[in-house]
Structures are given as C-alpha cells and as structure tokens.
Design a protein around this motif. Sequence first.
Motif, PDB file in Angstrom:
ATOM      1  N   LYS A  54     -61.692  49.137 -92.712  1.00  0.00           N
ATOM      2  CA  LYS A  54     -60.565  49.170 -93.338  1.00  0.00           C
ATOM      3  C   LYS A  54     -60.244  50.948 -93.557  1.00  0.00           C
ATOM      4  N   ALA A  58     -58.490  51.763 -97.906  1.00  0.00           N
ATOM      5  CA  ALA A  58     -58.891  50.946 -98.694  1.00  0.00           C
ATOM      6  C   ALA A  58     -59.876  51.486-100.011  1.00  0.00           C
ATOM      7  N   PHE A 165     -55.895  43.597 -91.871  1.00  0.00           N
ATOM      8  CA  PHE A 165     -56.657  44.634 -90.674  1.00  0.00           C
ATOM      9  C   PHE A 165     -55.692  45.137 -89.747  1.00  0.00           C
TER      10      PHE A 165
END
Length: 301
Positions: A54, A58, A165
């Motif tokens: 990610k 993130a 995602f």
Amino acid sequence: LKMYFVKPKTKRSKRFLDNRAAKLTENVKGAIIMKGGNTSQTITQTLKDIYSLKKPNAVLYKKKNITRPFEDSTSLEFFSKKSDCSLFLFGSHNKKRPNNLIFGRMFDFHVLDMIELGVEKYVSLADIKVSKCPEGTKPMLVFAGEAFDTDVEHKRLKSLLIDFFRGPTVSAVRLAGLEHILHFTAVDGRIYMRSYRSLLKKSGCRTPRIELEEMGPSLDLILRRTHLASDDLYKLAHKQPKALKPKKKKNISHDAFGTKFGRVHMQKQDLSKLHTRKMKGLKKRRAVTEEQNTPAPIVES
C-alpha cells in the motif's frame, strides 16, 4: 450558534489546512494499519506486508491499540481524522477469533463498512525468494468467483478491496508499468488472495508474451463478522458533486469500445428538385433515342 475559524499564522500551516480542506477531486485515499492489544506473529507480518503493498499511501502504527472496532469504533475514527485516512486495516488475535483482520472504510470520519476476515494460511513476501515490484506500483485487480456478483456481503467486500488497493487515479499507463496483479478468488466460502508479478518475455512479434510469477503475500481468508452501511448511507457516500458530473451532449453517444457516434437531423429532401451533374454524353444519347421513337410520316399517293 457561533462558528469560529482559526486563520493559519504560517505558510506551512496554511498548506496543511488547504490539503485537508474539501475538494472537488479528493486526494488519494490513505489507509491506517494498526494492531490490537493481542496479536500473533502471523498478523504482525501480514500487516507489514500489506503496508509494503500500500505504500506510500498508508500509515503503519507499530504500537498496540487496545480497542474492539465492532464494539467501539471511536478510537479508529480518531486516528482516521488525525492521519487524514479514510481506510483502515486492524489486526488482532484471540482464542475465539485467531489471526483476525478487519478491513474498513470511513465516510466523513465515521465508520461506513467493516468486514472481518480470518487468516487460515499465510505466506509472506520474504518467504517467496523472487524480485518484487517497486514501491508505489499501481496494481491490477482481478476478482474471480460467482459470490462476488451474487452475495451481498461478498459484493461489499469486493468494493472495499477495490477501494483499499486501487491506488491513485491515472489518465494513462505504460505497458511496462502493468507489472503487479492482485488476484482474489471466492470459492467454497473462502477468499484466496494471491499477488503476482507480470514478466514481459520475447514472443517473436511486437506483442510480448506475458508470464505470471507469484511474489507474495499469499493469504487464505474466511469471512467472519460484517458491519455494512445502510442503503441510504451507502448511496449518500457515493454521491458526486454536480460540478464533476459530465454534461450531457445531445445526439452524441458512445459504444462499448469508446467510439463516438453523432446523430444529424435533416429535413426531408424533395428529390424532384435535386440538381444533378449534366453530362454531354447523356444528352446525345437522349437525342438519338427520341429520333428512334418518333413515328415515320405517312405519304399519300
């Protein structure tokens, strides 16, 4: 009721507030990844691997957070607002629900959807000794299985995984950049997550031959508890501002391949008044035809 607005005192704080302000085109969705009070080695490593997929969108919290999202989500909402992230992944482990993952998303910094998944089998990124994709690579998402199209919970899980995602929205891609594939398969009540790297091989022609190489992580998941938003709230979360909606153009349509078609309206033509091109050859032929059709005169004796 009085409302007070604090004006930024420095340029840095002004940039920070501008970045947090509402926009027509929102920023890339970030995710907070955190673990609960009790975790296992499997969950800790899973959170790290998903964080590496990610990145850079993130935030990984390394400290333990004693909270239970299905009972009290205020702690998650606080961290979401603090980090300006609308997605979260929470990992925990206990006797009743071992190796537990909770995927969720926020709307207006309040929990919209939460889906709990149990990890039955796990293979980490480090266990598969192959070269990995660069950080920040936008993945291609593939969903296989009838449940993703028929079951309500699986439909919402599919939407949540796409949100989690998908990465940034781009206007164009290059062939060499399509190298990361995330494959989700729903079979017999389980969800299998596999991560592949696409390799472009020589094929003897212009189009390369593509091979898939598993690079990890690999997860076998089972669906547990769910907390889904009501239809009205879900519809409100998908509402777009009027400025972003494309304006309809009359008499213009597109097919499935994006080809543009236009319809032109014309008045009915009177073909008797249509001017055609006059050719000399046709005139001579017409004169000969008229002579042949003229009857011969009658001569009296």
